[in-house]
Design a protein around this motif. Structure first.
Motif, PDB file in Angstrom:
ATOM      1  N   TYR A  16      80.266  77.669 -27.686  1.00 45.15           N
ATOM      2  CA  TYR A  16      80.297  78.075 -26.271  1.00 45.15           C
ATOM      3  C   TYR A  16      79.260  77.287 -25.482  1.00 45.15           C
ATOM      4  CZ  TYR A  16      79.866  80.659 -21.963  1.00 45.15           C
ATOM      5  OH  TYR A  16      79.819  80.976 -20.632  1.00 45.15           O
ATOM      6  N   ASP A  73      71.889  90.384 -22.797  1.00 48.31           N
ATOM      7  CA  ASP A  73      73.177  90.110 -23.437  1.00 48.31           C
ATOM      8  C   ASP A  73      73.256  90.930 -24.719  1.00 48.31           C
ATOM      9  OD1 ASP A  73      75.343  87.620 -22.957  1.00 48.31           O
ATOM     10  OD2 ASP A  73      75.355  88.441 -24.999  1.00 48.31           O
ATOM     11  N   ASN A 115      78.208  87.113 -14.526  1.00 45.31           N
ATOM     12  CA  ASN A 115      79.200  86.036 -14.436  1.00 45.31           C
ATOM     13  C   ASN A 115      80.121  86.010 -15.651  1.00 45.31           C
ATOM     14  OD1 ASN A 115      80.246  83.731 -12.970  1.00 45.31           O
ATOM     15  ND2 ASN A 115      79.592  82.532 -14.741  1.00 45.31           N
TER      16      ASN A 115
HETATM   17  C1  LIG Z   1      81.775  84.013 -20.979  1.00 47.14           C
HETATM   18  S1  LIG Z   1      80.146  84.460 -21.492  1.00 47.14           S
HETATM   19  C2  LIG Z   1      79.288  84.320 -19.929  1.00 47.14           C
HETATM   20  C3  LIG Z   1      77.838  83.979 -20.132  1.00 47.14           C
HETATM   21  C4  LIG Z   1      77.097  83.516 -18.858  1.00 47.14           C
HETATM   22  N1  LIG Z   1      77.057  84.567 -17.850  1.00 47.14           N
HETATM   23  C5  LIG Z   1      77.745  82.245 -18.328  1.00 47.14           C
HETATM   24  O1  LIG Z   1      78.350  82.288 -17.255  1.00 47.14           O
HETATM   25  O2  LIG Z   1      77.674  81.216 -19.036  1.00 47.14           O
HETATM   26  C6  LIG Z   1      80.285  86.239 -21.721  1.00 47.14           C
HETATM   27  C7  LIG Z   1      79.010  86.890 -22.256  1.00 47.14           C
HETATM   28  O3  LIG Z   1      79.168  88.315 -22.135  1.00 47.14           O
HETATM   29  C8  LIG Z   1      78.483  88.929 -23.196  1.00 47.14           C
HETATM   30  N2  LIG Z   1      78.996  90.297 -23.332  1.00 47.14           N
HETATM   31  C9  LIG Z   1      80.277  90.677 -23.564  1.00 47.14           C
HETATM   32  N3  LIG Z   1      80.365  92.025 -23.592  1.00 47.14           N
HETATM   33  C10 LIG Z   1      79.108  92.494 -23.368  1.00 47.14           C
HETATM   34  C11 LIG Z   1      78.548  93.802 -23.262  1.00 47.14           C
HETATM   35  N4  LIG Z   1      79.310  94.891 -23.393  1.00 47.14           N
HETATM   36  N5  LIG Z   1      77.224  93.923 -23.008  1.00 47.14           N
HETATM   37  C12 LIG Z   1      76.433  92.802 -22.857  1.00 47.14           C
HETATM   38  N6  LIG Z   1      76.909  91.550 -22.962  1.00 47.14           N
HETATM   39  C13 LIG Z   1      78.234  91.399 -23.202  1.00 47.14           C
HETATM   40  C14 LIG Z   1      78.792  88.037 -24.378  1.00 47.14           C
HETATM   41  O4  LIG Z   1      77.891  88.235 -25.465  1.00 47.14           O
HETATM   42  C15 LIG Z   1      78.691  86.653 -23.727  1.00 47.14           C
HETATM   43  O5  LIG Z   1      77.399  86.123 -23.860  1.00 47.14           O
END
Ligand SMILES: C[S@@+](CC[C@H](N)C(=O)[O-])C[C@H]1O[C@@H](n2cnc3c(N)ncnc32)[C@H](O)[C@@H]1O
Length: 296
Positions: A16, A73, A115
């Motif tokens: 990622y 996160d 985001n």
């Molecule tokens: C697509 S990435 C986006 C990361 C960053 N905001 C960016 O734009 O690059 C989605 C993120 O959401 C986190 N995530 C998903 N479900 C979550 C939850 N219930 N609580 C906290 N983090 C979560 C994942 O671990 C991941 O790091």
């Protein structure tokens, strides 16, 4: 396996991050999201689902020396990369699921941003947590996929199959993959569904901005190589999914693909009567477990 478990895998986190650094997609959505949140130099920001730090960097670019970001996160693997990449004394990194973030940090944030992640969460619970953490007149901003165009009208149906449509066809043909489309799940995950669920948790969306980003075939192919984004082809190994991707890629008409469509929702606590009190931007109503501190 629950989606968040895939985010906790180290290989997925590395891939990622490689994608997010090489291609502009997450940088662009983060920058637009932060613009809509209208930060001030001394803002106290909660970056929910900070991933490997791309959104955190966009926030830091708007803050002065007295601003601060708490970047949260649920994936230690993602946070580890973020803390290595973004070494800035204005950031506190924290491992916690968004649903329990209110027990992991103190209230009083001027802004909460999220985001590219809100639809992966239990939205009403997360909204209630954000509501509890925002300072009076604070605001929440999140990005979510949409089927609407920048003027808010519904997008026309696509002219040709997407890379994902073609992948699914090969998964069915080569591996008897049984797809289980759920219209209920789709409705809950678009901007209308997220807006309604935020309201259940006490957040009132007072402004929506619809954005389009040009389709980039190389970016779309590379995004599909990050394991989590094809994990819903359950029963197929990563190698089988990538073989389907390559076949799909050979059939794709890149000139007939729609742009990537996003909605940015800006919300405040309670009713929209407080919208005019928010400094730094005019907001228009739309018509129609505990956390674990990782690194400081
Ligand atoms: C697509 S990435 C986006 C990361 C960053 N905001 C960016 O734009 O690059 C989605 C993120 O959401 C986190 N995530 C998903 N479900 C979550 C939850 N219930 N609580 C906290 N983090 C979560 C994942 O671990 C991941 O790091």
């Amino acid at each position: 396996m629950r989606l968040v478990e895939h985010w906790r895998e180290e290989q997925n986190a590395r891939m990622y991050d490689g994608f997010a650094r090489r291609f502009p997609m997450y940088r662009l959505t983060s920058t637009d999201l932060v613009r809509c949140a209208v930060l001030q130099p001394d803002s106290e920001v909660l970056d929910l689902a900070c991933g490997t730090g791309v959104t955190t960097e966009a926030i830091l670019a708007e803050l002065g020396p007295t601003g601060h970001v708490t970047a949260v996160d649920a994936s230690a693997a993602m946070l580890q990369i973020a803390a290595e990449r973004v070494q800035d004394p204005r950031v506190t990194w924290l491992e916690a699921p968004a649903e329990h973030v209110a027990t992991a940090v103190n209230a009083g944030f001027s802004h909460v941003v999220c985001n590219s992640a809100i639809w992966q969460m239990q939205v009403p619970e997360v909204a209630a947590a954000i509501s509890a953490l925002l300072a009076p007149n604070g605001r929440f901003a999140c990005s979510v996929g949409t089927n609407r165009q920048p003027d808010g009208s519904p997008a026309p149906p696509p002219r040709k199959p997407s890379l994902h449509d073609l992948m699914r066809a090969y998964a069915v043909i080569d591996h008897d993959f049984i797809s289980q489309p759920s219209s209920r799940a789709r409705r809950l995950m678009d901007d209308d569904g997220i807006r309604a669920q935020l309201a259940l948790g006490g957040l009132n969306v007072v402004r929506t901005e619809y954005l389009e980003y040009a389709f980039d075939p190389d970016q779309t192919y590379a995004w599909s190589q990050v394991p989590i984004f094809t994990a819903h082809f359950s029963g197929l190994s990563y190698e089988q999914r990538m073989a389907a991707l390559d076949k799909a890629w050979a059939k794709l008409d890149p000139h007939a693909q729609p742009p990537s469509r996003w909605a940015i929702l800006v919300a405040i606590q309670g009713t929209d009567s407080g919208a005019s009190q928010i400094p730094g931007g005019v907001l228009e109503p739309r018509e129609h477990h505990d956390g674990k501190r990782l690194l400081d």
